[in-house]
Design a protein around this motif. Structure first.
Motif, short mmCIF file in Angstrom:
data_model
loop_
_atom_site.label_atom_id
_atom_site.label_comp_id
_atom_site.label_asym_id
_atom_site.label_seq_id
_atom_site.Cartn_x
_atom_site.Cartn_y
_atom_site.Cartn_z
N ASP A 288 37.57 18.34 6.67
CA ASP A 288 38.04 17.13 5.99
C ASP A 288 38.18 17.39 4.49
OD1 ASP A 288 38.68 14.27 6.16
OD2 ASP A 288 36.88 14.00 4.96
N PHE A 289 37.23 18.12 3.93
CA PHE A 289 37.29 18.45 2.50
C PHE A 289 38.53 19.28 2.19
CE2 PHE A 289 36.28 20.96 -1.22
CZ PHE A 289 35.62 20.07 -2.05
N ILE A 290 38.79 20.29 3.00
CA ILE A 290 39.92 21.18 2.74
C ILE A 290 41.24 20.44 2.88
CG2 ILE A 290 41.16 23.20 3.63
CD1 ILE A 290 38.47 24.48 4.23
N ASP A 296 49.71 21.43 2.89
CA ASP A 296 49.92 21.91 4.25
C ASP A 296 51.38 22.31 4.41
OD1 ASP A 296 50.06 22.40 6.93
OD2 ASP A 296 49.15 20.52 7.57
N ASP A 297 51.62 23.60 4.64
CA ASP A 297 53.00 24.06 4.77
C ASP A 297 53.54 23.94 6.18
OD1 ASP A 297 51.69 26.04 6.12
OD2 ASP A 297 52.29 27.68 4.79
N GLY A 302 48.45 26.68 2.96
CA GLY A 302 48.71 25.79 1.85
C GLY A 302 48.00 26.27 0.62
N VAL A 303 48.20 25.59 -0.50
CA VAL A 303 47.57 25.96 -1.77
C VAL A 303 46.68 24.83 -2.25
CG1 VAL A 303 49.44 27.51 -2.44
CG2 VAL A 303 49.52 25.09 -3.13
N TYR A 304 45.74 25.20 -3.10
CA TYR A 304 44.81 24.21 -3.64
C TYR A 304 45.54 23.25 -4.55
CZ TYR A 304 41.01 22.23 -6.34
OH TYR A 304 40.16 21.37 -6.96
N ARG A 347 44.69 28.19 1.77
CA ARG A 347 44.00 27.37 2.77
C ARG A 347 43.50 28.22 3.94
NH1 ARG A 347 45.99 21.50 4.82
NH2 ARG A 347 44.47 21.17 6.49
N ARG A 348 44.35 29.12 4.42
CA ARG A 348 43.96 29.92 5.58
C ARG A 348 42.76 30.79 5.26
NH1 ARG A 348 48.71 32.10 6.71
NH2 ARG A 348 49.27 30.61 8.33
N GLU A 349 42.73 31.38 4.06
CA GLU A 349 41.61 32.23 3.66
C GLU A 349 40.32 31.43 3.53
OE1 GLU A 349 40.35 35.36 0.10
OE2 GLU A 349 42.29 34.35 0.06
N LEU A 350 40.42 30.24 2.96
CA LEU A 350 39.23 29.41 2.79
C LEU A 350 38.68 28.96 4.14
CD1 LEU A 350 37.36 28.07 0.75
CD2 LEU A 350 38.88 26.09 0.75
#
Length: 555
Positions: A288-290, A296-297, A302-304, A347-350
């Protein structure tokens, strides 16, 4: 007479075409630099336009997912429904009604409060016997809780609390704490009523309150949510303290059958196979946080988004009255597009780093307490998730979620405290029967102590020693060395508390962790002067209390 002629070599004059050529090179370099800067500015402007047009998209309703199991249970079968009704009846306490024990100045007011609210406390005890707890995580202030909140948490005069607008997909962050105030009120009621019952010699009501505390602890522990460990820890410490107080002040209130009943409950709690720690709920919180801070691509990446509601308002320069904070906030927004696209993890890495951390937490917490420390060594500091989080202030808050240490310490202390309490019950039972303390745990009544509880530092039984006429139950402590029941030196910081540390980066002190009897730590200012005779008994060791850290439920 001879003449010496000195020839001076003159520097040749530049060719007529050299100077214009040099100026031409400089002009071209300047034009190239200007063009490059302009190109970079245009590119950065385009990046900014693209970046600030992106916004996080909520693809999951994590709050609804968290609430789904509870919503399948009818409200009347949820403990919180009944707790709420009792809290609506329970009077709000005044400042002079928070005494802990008879003899304190405000105890008469506390006792009068408890007697006036006997019916409401009975309703709370009945609710403690219902499972599950059944709290819903929704608005910051659940409308259904308005009545009891107005009674027990009145707002300051002239201030009205404003609620956020209705949201079909509210953030999970912050929702977990919305009911904790009520839970701590419940704990305080059970603890104080148990003390009043003991002072009045009312054994059945005392026992009912103690069992209610055990039931309450079971309700909270069953949630398998790390944040609830805070309340579960308080509940465990309160029930341990309450029983010790009765054993010390009025042990005859407990009938022999009462001691057996409590021992059976304690042993069942220690033997119970709690559900293996699963980080499913923590995964919901992080997901939920992310999704609220990352774009979201459509392909799972996605990017921060610093310009998201959370990134902009919750984590960057909240105090607009501070010039330095305002400048920092503006600078963050200037560098955000480049930083988010090329420096901060995507996003994917996080998500991958978070999953690795939570999977590691599940693996470590599945081990017995005494085997975890080796597995934990370096896990928090070296895990990729922490290196990822620390690259941007907006997501650093996730790096504060040290689930492994929090759950490990909570579980280990709980088992250590309850195990020592079980031995203490058996010791008191033996003394009431034989008129003296046993010389060995092997002499204890097997109906109360079926097996000696385990030291969570070593995996071996807890230790017992009789020094003079002073019995002690102890653990070898953080140094893993049996010092014969000798606590750390008074010169050690925190005295016995340091010996009870399960995850301390400091070298452990030399000494044992005295679990029972739980004497208070002696403040440095109150230590007897070395030149004055010590009037304390000399046949008993000086025993600091590692449990003097018990939380005040009203704090």
């Amino acid at each position: 007479m001879s003449l010496t002629t000195t020839a001076t070599a003159a520097t040749p004059a530049p060719a007529p075409g050299d100077r214009p050529r040099r100026r031409l090179v400089l002009r071209r370099a300047l034009k190239f630099t200007v063009a490059l800067v302009a190109l970079l500015a245009v590119a950065y402007a385009g990046l900014c336009i693209w970046y600030y047009r992106q916004t996080p998209k909520l693809s999951r309703n994590c709050t609804a997912e968290l609430n789904a199991p509870t919503l399948k249970i009818p409200p009347e079968k949820r403990a919180w429904t009944h707790y709420r009704r009792a809290l609506e009846v329970l009077e709000q306490r005044q400042d002079n009604e928070f005494a802990d024990k008879p003899g304190e100045k405000d105890w008469p007011a506390t006792a009068a409060y408890l007697k006036r609210n006997a019916k409401a406390i009975e309703m709370l005890r009945e609710a403690a016997g219902i499972s599950p707890l059944g709290v819903l995580y929704q608005e910051v202030r659940d409308p259904a809780d308005a009545a009891w909140r107005a009674r027990h948490e009145p707002s300051d005069e002239g201030e009205e609390e404003t609620l956020p607008p209705d949201d079909d997909n509210p953030s999970l962050w912050g929702r977990v704490l919305q009911h904790y105030g009520g839970l701590l009120i419940i704990l305080r009621a059970f603890e104080n009523d148990a003390t009043l019952a003991a002072s009045e010699g009312d054994g059945p009501r005392l026992l009912a309150n103690l069992h209610a505390l055990f039931d309450f602890d079971d309700q909270i522990s069953a949630s398998n949510l790390s944040a609830d460990d805070l309340v579960a820890d308080v509940a465990c410490q309160i029930v341990v303290r309450a029983i010790y107080d009765v054993l010390d002040d009025s042990p005859t209130v407990f009938e022999p059958e009462d001691l057996k009943s409590l021992a059976t409950r304690l042993q069942a709690t220690l033997d119970r196979d709690l559900p293996a720690f699963r980080a499913d709920r923590e995964r919901l919180f992080i997901a939920d946080f992310i999704q609220r801070q990352y774009t979201d691509d459509g392909a799972g990446n996605g990017v921060y988004a610093l310009h998201s509601a959370w990134g902009d308002e919750s984590f960057v320069g909240e105090d607009d009255d501070d010039e330095q904070d305002r400048l920092k906030k503006h600078w963050d927004h200037i560098r955000a597009p480049f930083w988010a696209c090329f420096v901060v993890p995507d996003r994917r890495e996080l998500e991958a780093a978070s999953d690795r951390y939570l999977s590691g937490a599940e693996r470590i917490l599945a081990l017995p307490s005494w085997e975890r420390k080796t597995a934990m060594r370096g896990f928090v500091d070296e895990n990729p998730v922490y290196r990822v989080y620390d690259q941007w202030r907006g997501i650093q808050s996730l790096s504060k979620i040290d689930i492994v240490s929090m759950r490990h310490n909570s579980d280990s202390r709980r088992k250590q405290d309850l195990g020592a309490l079980l031995i203490a019950l058996a010791l008191h039972s033996h003394r009431r029967t034989h008129g003296k303390w046993p010389t060995s745990l092997n002499e204890l009544n097997s109906e109360i102590l079926t097996k000696v509880s385990i030291d969570q530092f070593t995996g071996k039984p807890l230790l017992y020693k009789l020094i003079g006429n002073q019995p002690i139950v102890y653990s070898v402590g953080a140094d893993l060395d049996d010092d014969g029941g000798t606590p750390p030196s008074p010169d050690e910081d925190y005295l016995g508390y340091r010996a009870s540390q399960f995850n301390d980066h400091l070298p452990p002190p030399d000494g044992d962790w005295i679990l029972w009897p739980p004497h208070e730590d002696e403040p440095a200012a109150d230590k007897p002067d070395a030149n004055e005779p010590d009037e304390r008994e000399t046949d008993a060791p000086r025993i600091p209390n590692p449990e003097s850290r018990i939380l005040n439920p009203e704090s």
